[in-house]
Design a protein around this motif. Structure first.
Motif, PDB file in Angstrom:
ATOM      1  N   LEU A 347      15.273  39.272 -40.464  1.00 33.66           N
ATOM      2  CA  LEU A 347      13.916  39.651 -40.093  1.00 33.66           C
ATOM      3  C   LEU A 347      13.809  41.168 -40.158  1.00 33.66           C
ATOM      4  CD1 LEU A 347      13.600  37.294 -36.987  1.00 33.66           C
ATOM      5  CD2 LEU A 347      12.380  37.017 -39.153  1.00 33.66           C
ATOM      6  N   VAL A 348      12.598  41.652 -40.423  1.00 30.38           N
ATOM      7  CA  VAL A 348      12.394  43.103 -40.503  1.00 30.38           C
ATOM      8  C   VAL A 348      11.910  43.575 -39.133  1.00 30.38           C
ATOM      9  CG1 VAL A 348      11.349  44.945 -41.844  1.00 30.38           C
ATOM     10  CG2 VAL A 348      11.661  42.694 -42.865  1.00 30.38           C
ATOM     11  N   LEU A 351       8.314  45.235 -38.511  1.00 23.34           N
ATOM     12  CA  LEU A 351       7.101  44.566 -38.998  1.00 23.34           C
ATOM     13  C   LEU A 351       6.733  43.414 -38.063  1.00 23.34           C
ATOM     14  CD1 LEU A 351       7.687  44.502 -42.876  1.00 23.34           C
ATOM     15  CD2 LEU A 351       6.598  46.242 -41.461  1.00 23.34           C
ATOM     16  N   ASP A 355       3.965  39.682 -41.310  1.00 21.90           N
ATOM     17  CA  ASP A 355       4.737  40.224 -42.429  1.00 21.90           C
ATOM     18  C   ASP A 355       6.108  39.561 -42.547  1.00 21.90           C
ATOM     19  OD1 ASP A 355       2.885  41.907 -43.483  1.00 21.90           O
ATOM     20  OD2 ASP A 355       3.540  43.674 -42.367  1.00 21.90           O
ATOM     21  N   ASN A 356       6.644  39.095 -41.422  1.00 24.47           N
ATOM     22  CA  ASN A 356       7.975  38.504 -41.478  1.00 24.47           C
ATOM     23  C   ASN A 356       7.991  37.075 -42.018  1.00 24.47           C
ATOM     24  OD1 ASN A 356      10.508  39.980 -40.603  1.00 24.47           O
ATOM     25  ND2 ASN A 356       9.040  40.728 -39.087  1.00 24.47           N
ATOM     26  N   ILE A 358       6.430  35.984 -44.502  1.00 28.08           N
ATOM     27  CA  ILE A 358       6.269  35.916 -45.958  1.00 28.08           C
ATOM     28  C   ILE A 358       7.385  36.649 -46.702  1.00 28.08           C
ATOM     29  CG2 ILE A 358       3.759  35.663 -45.801  1.00 28.08           C
ATOM     30  CD1 ILE A 358       3.549  38.625 -46.601  1.00 28.08           C
ATOM     31  N   LEU A 359       8.423  37.048 -45.963  1.00 27.02           N
ATOM     32  CA  LEU A 359       9.467  37.893 -46.563  1.00 27.02           C
ATOM     33  C   LEU A 359      10.078  37.284 -47.826  1.00 27.02           C
ATOM     34  CD1 LEU A 359      11.138  40.508 -46.189  1.00 27.02           C
ATOM     35  CD2 LEU A 359      12.763  39.187 -44.862  1.00 27.02           C
ATOM     36  N   ARG A 415      10.686  30.167 -40.783  1.00 24.62           N
ATOM     37  CA  ARG A 415      10.361  30.685 -42.108  1.00 24.62           C
ATOM     38  C   ARG A 415      11.206  30.005 -43.185  1.00 24.62           C
ATOM     39  NH1 ARG A 415      12.068  36.347 -42.726  1.00 24.62           N
ATOM     40  NH2 ARG A 415      14.008  35.375 -43.413  1.00 24.62           N
TER      41      ARG A 415
END
Lengths: 508, 362
Positions: A347-348, A351, A355-356, A358-359, A415
């Protein structure tokens, strides 16, 4: 009984999302070599960082020589006689031995250095501990083993009598290791106490007087060396907790999804990290990978997700040869992954949830068309995943680094599952999670598997592997020691394979 | 020894703040400007001036009259373009401090087209200059990006050093091969043709470059907010590891971002020589490319905020002329700019960390 120098009482230290030390009691006596044994992530370094003043505990007390102490900095710890030798040396390469030893000492030379005087004193001081050095040598001229001895000398010269050594043998040759152990023995003979952080069993058996085993941030027991053997220590180190609940599995195993053939990769330090590893994971199957952390697990996960190129061998997903095609290609081929480093790789951190989620597929329909991201599609997916996977968050716009460990892992799994993978590589998926979060991760993984996804589960918890996996492969020093059927596996044999004592013929 | 005294009595620790309320992130830049003005006031007061009167003159000069406002906009145009360029790179944690050099190479590219085709019509020469200006800056941005992407060479130093190369290259041209033979030996090129001049607005020195700059701001906003490329930039800026894990090509993006970043500064150079100086000469920039760093940072890398901050700093530059006519050295403005950046960075630190000072009980 010898005097108790260190008495740590119920030390607790928490990091965001992780309970690193959970009410640990730990005592060290004068004149002993006390090994602190445990897996990576068991809390050894955290506990010793608390003792040497780098971290302050969230709860618990430290008593030194029978008096309560509060340690705010490494210097204060040193004032109490506690010194730590780190894995990465803290020496000034262009200075001489004497200059390094004197650096930062109080009551030493003020403006001008009377070299000759100190060279004599320090060389003599070193000789008392069997350390033979040239005080005029520059640090960069010395071997790794010699540098380590200078680090020890530095602490002794400052009056430390409780020495903490963090994995001191990791960088040493066998000859250096013997010398080091001789020095340590000389030190305990003259009344110092040594704490040896390690995960190498042979060394512990060779040099320690007492052993404290940490597991998942808790003290799993303190024992005298004479009362135990390697097998018992392995049993204490690896997880033996009873599993919470294992969800039911349907064992409908299909065609191979992942085939790794004779794969070798190079690790970060330029050494071979995987040596001719062959394994396959079939649809609807969970293949467990056991082993003591640092024996090639991370490199295995990185090789299969395309982050680390194979220097030899082949990687096949289904029937497609995807050897060295890069991570993007493997993601599109249906390889999902739960990396060891959830926040930062999986995970970023900075963000938000939108946003996470759709990484992995931000380039594809329906998330984006002609390079333009469809905000509606993104927010639909984020909202759907948050409610379906019960991710608790006050605001989807907050950076994910503010979320708890369990929620982060649920988000990451959500995700990966939403991408309908064929294969999932899960590295230590429940490490640091509480019981509830652990259960939900197990449930998600078994659900996936029941739907026909192939799963590679990397774990240091043998009970977890025995109850979840169909087969278990054991990694030791980058090689597979054997692949055994989980139903027939013997936990003691697995333990011996993990430490490289037992090797099963390839097959199964 | 003061250090020792302090260490024995107190412990100072920085702790990461988890979340920052939105009003704080607005208040901090405003407070930094206010504090910087106070520091400037102290400086002006110490040199025997009345600071409030001088600030009044500056403000009146920059924003109080139609002429002043038009001059403020004239200065804001290159600040906006270079500020956007710098912000784009900063978003990816690429410390491009070479906007000044990229500006000069843009001016060089545009000048080369204008001087090579003195008789070309406007509809050919202006687009040609625009493209050449962008390309000049872009290549100057790309140059340090290559070793950065392939070998990890620190771009902070290389971009800075290339500024001097670019500035001296233009110097060489105007003192040497490109010097106007009819220019009484001044270090200037010949004046560009009328066709090579960006149209002016309302009969002031304001020019059509304003629309280029505003369009660039909109473009940067759309790229960052709505495109897959902007998404990649944000991911890389946060974590190289996560980017690699997601299959993003980090090296390719370093090259691309530095190319566009340099190109935007190159456009600023084009606007300046086409609309303002009409030739290459020494003083085409009072340090726009350096001020751009402050503009980008103060605007929190947000294109809309950068428009506002560019106008503010454009006004500062106009205020310089007013102060010079009041007999004060222009360096005063540099002091103010420096003070503002200092307070912004310090403020940034305070929003991200909490400082804890504790008395030791030992």
């Amino acid at each position: 009984m010898a005097e108790i120098l260190v008495d740590m009482r119920s030390i607790t230290k928490r990091f965001p999302g992780i309970l690193a030390n959970d009410a640990i009691d730990f005592q060290v006596e004068r004149g002993e070599i006390h090994a602190l044994l445990g897996e990576n992530g068991a809390g050894k370094s955290t506990l010793m960082s608390v003792l040497s003043g780098f971290y302050r505990p969230d709860a618990g007390e430290i008593w030194l020589r029978g008096r309560k102490a509060s340690l705010h900095s490494p210097r204060q710890a040193l004032d109490h006689g506690i010194g730590m030798v780190h894995q990465h040396f803290r020496l000034v390469e262009t200075f001489t031995v004497v200059e390094n030893v004197l650096l930062g000492t109080t009551g030493g030379p003020q403006l001008f250095l009377n070299r000759r005087k100190y060279e004599g004193t320090i060389a003599g001081f070193a000789k008392n501990y069997g350390i033979d050095i040239d005080p005029r040598a520059k640090i960069w001229q010395l071997s790794v083993g010699e540098k380590q001895r200078i680090e020890i000398l530095k602490l002794l010269y400052r009056g430390a009598d409780i020495l903490i050594l963090d994995e001191p043998t990791a960088v040493l040759t066998p000859q250096d290791v013997r010398d080091l152990f001789k020095t340590l023995r000389q030190m305990t003979d003259s009344g110092q106490a040594i704490i040896l952080i390690t995960h190498k069993l042979q060394e512990v058996m060779e040099v320690a007087d007492r052993i404290t085993v940490l597991r998942k941030g808790r003290n799993a027991g303190t024992v005298f060396k004479k009362d135990v053997d390697e097998r018992m220590l392995t049993g204490m180190m690896v997880e033996r907790d009873l599993l919470t609940v294992t969800p039911p599995r349907q064992h409908r195993i299909g065609a191979p999804v992942l085939r790794l053939k004779n794969a070798s990769v190079i690790g970060d330090r330029g050494l071979i990290a995987l040596k001719g590893v062959s394994l396959e994971v079939r649809s609807g199957e969970i293949l467990g990978v056991a082993g003591i952390t640092g024996n090639g697990q991370r490199e295995l996960a990185e090789a299969i997700t395309g982050l680390r190129p194979l220097t030899r061998g082949k990687l096949l997903i289904g029937n497609a040869d995807l050897t060295n095609q890069g991570p993007g290609r493997l993601i599109r081929a249906g390889v999902g992954s739960i990396p060891e480093d959830r926040l930062g790789t999986g995970l970023v951190p900075g963000l938000d949830i939108y946003d996470n989620v759709i990484l992995k597929d931000y380039r594809r329909d329906p998330i984006s068309r002609r390079q333009i991201i469809d905000r509606h599609a993104v927010s639909d997916r984020a909202n759907r995943l948050v409610s379906k996977f019960q991710i608790q968050t006050s605001d989807l716009n907050y950076p994910v680094r503010l979320m708890s460990g369990g929620n982060l892992q649920r988000l990451l799994l959500a995700r990966e599952i939403s991408l309908q993978p064929k294969l999932v590589i899960a590295s230590y998926p429940v490490r640091g999670l509480d019981v509830g979060a652990t259960e939900s991760v197990y449930r998600l993984l078994t659900d996936l598997c029941n739907k026909g996804v192939a799963i590679l589960l990397i774990s240091e918890d043998l009970d977890e592997l025995l109850s979840l996996a169909d087969r278990i492969a054991v990694l030791f020093r980058g090689e597979i020691m054997g692949i055994v059927d989980a139903k027939e596996a013997d936990i003691e044999d697995l333990g011996l394979m993990m430490v490289g004592v037992l090797k099963e013929p390839a097959g199964a | 020894m003061i250090n020792n005294w302090f260490d024995k009595r107190f412990s100072l620790t920085l702790e990461k703040q988890m979340s920052v309320p939105p009003w704080v992130s607005l208040l901090v830049p405003l407070a930094s400007i206010a504090l910087a003005l106070l520091v400037g006031a102290a400086f002006l007061g110490l040199t025997g001036n009345n600071p409030w009167q001088i600030y009044g003159v500056m403000f009146q000069g920059a924003f109080g009259t139609a002429y002043g406002l038009s001059e403020t906009v004239v200065n804001a145009i290159p600040l906006l373009l270079t500020g956007l360029g710098v912000a784009l790179a900063f978003r990816m944690l690429l410390w491009n401090i070479g906007a000044e050099g990229q500006f000069f190479m843009g001016a060089f590219g545009a000048g080369w087209v204008a001087l090579s085709f003195p008789h070309a019509p406007a509809y050919l020469v202006l687009p040609g200059m625009l493209l050449a200006g962008f390309a000049g800056g872009a290549l100057w941005g790309l140059l340090p990006a290559i070793p950065r992407a392939l070998l990890g060479v620190n771009e902070t130093l290389t971009t800075l050093m290339l500024n001097y190369v670019a500035i001296l290259w233009v110097d060489y041209l105007i003192y040497g091969p490109w010097r106007d033979p009819h220019g009484f030996n001044f270090p200037l090129t010949a004046q560009f043709s009328q066709a090579a001049t960006l149209p002016s607005l309302f009969g002031t020195r304001m020019h059509a470059g304003l629309f280029i700059a505003l369009a660039a701001a909109v473009a940067v906003y759309i790229i960052m907010k709505h495109t897959t490329w902007g998404y990649e930039i944000r991911v890389i800026g946060e974590s190289h590891q996560a980017a690699r894990y997601a299959g993003i090509n980090v090296a390719k993006n370093i090259l691309l971002v530095m190319l566009i970043s340099g190109g935007l500064s190159g456009l600023a150079g084009f606007c300046q020589v086409s609309a303002i100086t009409h030739r290459l000469q020494e003083s085409i920039s009072p340090g726009y490319g350096y001020t751009a760093i402050i503009v980008a940072w103060l605007g929190k890398l947000n294109p809309w905020a950068i428009i506002v901050v560019s106008l503010l700093f454009g006004g500062f530059l106009v205020g310089v002329y007013m102060m010079e006519s009041a007999g004060l050295p222009a360096a005063t403005v540099s002091i103010l700019e420096g003070a503002i950046l200092f307070f912004v960075l310090a403020g940034e630190m305070l929003t991200r960390y909490r400082i804890r000072l504790e008395r030791r009980n030992a």
